[in-house]
Scaffold this motif. Structure first.
Motif, mmCIF file in Angstrom:
data_model
loop_
_atom_site.group_PDB
_atom_site.id
_atom_site.type_symbol
_atom_site.label_atom_id
_atom_site.label_comp_id
_atom_site.label_asym_id
_atom_site.label_seq_id
_atom_site.Cartn_x
_atom_site.Cartn_y
_atom_site.Cartn_z
ATOM 1 N N ARG A 34 0.753 -1.119 0.057
ATOM 2 C CA ARG A 34 -0.128 -0.193 0.034
ATOM 3 C C ARG A 34 0.910 1.289 -0.075
ATOM 4 N N PRO A 35 0.961 2.121 -1.026
ATOM 5 C CA PRO A 35 1.709 3.171 -1.175
ATOM 6 C C PRO A 35 1.586 4.332 -0.187
ATOM 7 N N ALA A 36 0.499 4.313 0.748
ATOM 8 C CA ALA A 36 0.217 5.170 1.583
ATOM 9 C C ALA A 36 0.378 4.626 3.095
ATOM 10 N N ALA A 37 0.980 3.639 3.132
ATOM 11 C CA ALA A 37 1.282 2.838 4.499
ATOM 12 C C ALA A 37 2.214 3.782 5.255
ATOM 13 N N ALA A 38 1.772 4.201 6.475
ATOM 14 C CA ALA A 38 2.446 5.102 7.392
ATOM 15 C C ALA A 38 3.736 4.523 7.547
ATOM 16 N N GLY A 39 3.827 3.035 7.631
ATOM 17 C CA GLY A 39 5.206 2.400 8.133
ATOM 18 C C GLY A 39 6.466 2.428 7.238
ATOM 19 N N LEU A 40 5.885 3.209 5.975
ATOM 20 C CA LEU A 40 7.113 3.560 5.169
ATOM 21 C C LEU A 40 8.105 4.270 5.473
ATOM 22 N N GLN A 41 7.320 5.750 6.031
ATOM 23 C CA GLN A 41 8.158 6.667 6.418
ATOM 24 C C GLN A 41 8.900 6.290 7.716
ATOM 25 N N LEU A 42 8.104 5.590 8.571
ATOM 26 C CA LEU A 42 8.986 5.257 9.604
ATOM 27 C C LEU A 42 9.851 4.311 9.506
ATOM 28 N N ALA A 43 10.048 3.343 8.599
ATOM 29 C CA ALA A 43 11.168 2.740 8.113
ATOM 30 C C ALA A 43 12.315 3.516 7.833
ATOM 31 N N GLN A 44 11.860 4.509 6.908
ATOM 32 C CA GLN A 44 12.996 5.316 6.438
ATOM 33 C C GLN A 44 13.520 6.148 7.679
ATOM 34 N N SER A 45 12.715 6.536 8.397
ATOM 35 C CA SER A 45 13.425 7.462 9.586
ATOM 36 C C SER A 45 14.224 6.304 10.581
ATOM 37 N N LEU A 46 14.097 5.264 10.395
ATOM 38 C CA LEU A 46 15.021 4.243 11.236
ATOM 39 C C LEU A 46 16.189 3.851 10.414
ATOM 40 N N GLY A 47 16.221 4.364 9.032
ATOM 41 C CA GLY A 47 17.293 3.789 8.251
ATOM 42 C C GLY A 47 17.419 2.712 7.521
ATOM 43 N N VAL A 48 16.227 2.326 7.357
ATOM 44 C CA VAL A 48 15.754 0.985 6.348
ATOM 45 C C VAL A 48 15.455 1.368 5.114
ATOM 46 N N ALA A 49 15.860 0.813 4.146
ATOM 47 C CA ALA A 49 15.346 1.083 2.506
ATOM 48 C C ALA A 49 13.788 0.720 2.695
ATOM 49 N N ALA A 50 12.897 1.693 2.085
ATOM 50 C CA ALA A 50 11.515 1.375 2.023
ATOM 51 C C ALA A 50 10.903 1.234 0.520
ATOM 52 N N GLY A 51 10.360 0.255 0.290
ATOM 53 C CA GLY A 51 9.630 0.242 -1.103
ATOM 54 C C GLY A 51 8.263 -0.087 -1.249
ATOM 55 N N VAL A 52 7.647 0.163 -2.298
ATOM 56 C CA VAL A 52 6.337 -0.078 -2.467
ATOM 57 C C VAL A 52 5.926 -0.938 -3.688
ATOM 58 N N LEU A 53 4.865 -1.955 -3.716
ATOM 59 C CA LEU A 53 4.681 -2.708 -4.637
ATOM 60 C C LEU A 53 3.215 -2.862 -4.516
ATOM 61 N N ASP A 54 2.497 -1.913 -5.395
ATOM 62 C CA ASP A 54 1.057 -1.779 -4.949
ATOM 63 C C ASP A 54 0.299 -2.866 -5.835
ATOM 64 N N HIS A 55 -0.387 -3.682 -4.795
ATOM 65 C CA HIS A 55 -1.185 -4.905 -5.324
ATOM 66 C C HIS A 55 -2.262 -4.612 -6.525
ATOM 67 N N GLN A 56 -2.702 -3.267 -6.421
ATOM 68 C CA GLN A 56 -4.097 -2.725 -7.098
ATOM 69 C C GLN A 56 -3.603 -2.704 -8.604
ATOM 70 N N GLY A 57 -2.207 -2.872 -8.825
ATOM 71 C CA GLY A 57 -1.671 -2.596 -10.236
ATOM 72 C C GLY A 57 -1.489 -4.011 -10.779
ATOM 73 N N PHE A 58 -1.970 -5.184 -10.371
ATOM 74 C CA PHE A 58 -2.096 -6.399 -10.777
ATOM 75 C C PHE A 58 -3.242 -7.131 -11.033
ATOM 76 N N ASP A 59 -3.225 -7.782 -12.037
ATOM 77 C CA ASP A 59 -4.685 -8.474 -12.403
ATOM 78 C C ASP A 59 -4.848 -9.750 -11.619
ATOM 79 N N SER A 60 -3.972 -10.315 -10.861
ATOM 80 C CA SER A 60 -4.357 -11.483 -10.145
ATOM 81 C C SER A 60 -3.424 -11.422 -8.977
ATOM 82 N N ARG A 61 -3.520 -12.347 -7.915
ATOM 83 C CA ARG A 61 -2.796 -12.616 -6.780
ATOM 84 C C ARG A 61 -1.470 -13.390 -7.122
ATOM 85 N N GLU A 62 -1.781 -14.128 -8.239
ATOM 86 C CA GLU A 62 -0.356 -14.672 -8.545
ATOM 87 C C GLU A 62 0.454 -13.834 -9.413
#
Length: 200
Positions: free
Chosen positions: A46-74
């Motif tokens: 989820r791009p809006a997940a608050a945990g992403l900024q929290l991870a960055q503030s802790l010095g950890v690389a943070a990335g997003v893969l939005d599941h809504q951009g895919f046609d299937s769970r697979e």
């Protein structure tokens, strides 16, 4: 102790409080020095997940893969595996990752995929665990760290912590008390896993 770097990748969908507890514990206890282990990345569906900024503030690389951009769970899980595997993870940690994973994903990380569930498994797998515990008249609730298998919330248990159910508890008050234990239990269970892996 193995000298090979042990990368940990944490998957989140929301605030990331368990993720933060793990990262802070890893830093405070110097898992890098003790086990050659580090939290290498945090990934959210989820791009809006608050945990992403929290991870960055802790010095950890943070990335997003939005599941809504895919046609299937697979298709999403296949892309997620590619993103995770860039870090050659020794352990993949689900920390509030609100996705049901495909069998192919679970098999790919068999033996190195863990989750925390807010009940004393095998009681109350699935959702709404705190209300279900109250409805059942339980005197005790808690959380379980377990390995992830194809069957939801049924993998081998690694650790548990219990809390009393108090008179007048609501699902919210019980959830808050359980979450306090999650923040202690999850980092400790991962530390124990790393210690065991270092001895192998």
């Amino acid at each position: 102790m193995s000298s090979k770097q042990k990368n940990i990748v944490i998957l989140i969908s929301g605030a990331g409080s368990n993720m933060a507890a793990i990262v802070r514990t890893a830093q405070a206890q110097d898992w890098q020095g003790a086990f050659g282990a580090r939290v290498a990345a945090v990934i959210s569906n989820r791009p809006a997940a608050a945990g992403l900024q929290l991870a960055q503030s802790l010095g950890v690389a943070a990335g997003v893969l939005d599941h809504q951009g895919f046609d299937s769970r697979e298709a999403f899980d296949a892309a997620l595996m590619q993103q995770i595997d860039r870090y050659q993870p020794a352990l993949v940690v689900l920390a509030g990752f609100m996705r049901i994973l495909t069998p192919a994903f679970v098999q790919h990380y068999a033996g190195r995929l863990v989750n925390i569930h807010p009940s004393l498994l095998p009681a109350f797998p699935g959702l709404n665990t705190h209300q279900r515990a109250l409805d059942a008249g339980c005197t005790e609730a808690g959380c379980t760290v377990h390995q992830v298998t194809a069957e939801l919330d049924h993998g081998p248990m690694l650790a548990q912590a219990a809390v009393p159910v108090l008179p007048g508890d609501s699902a919210g008050t019980l959830a808050a008390r359980v979450q306090m234990q999650e923040h202690l239990l999850y980092p400790q269970a991962i530390r124990d896993w790393l210690r065991s892996a270092a001895c192998r």
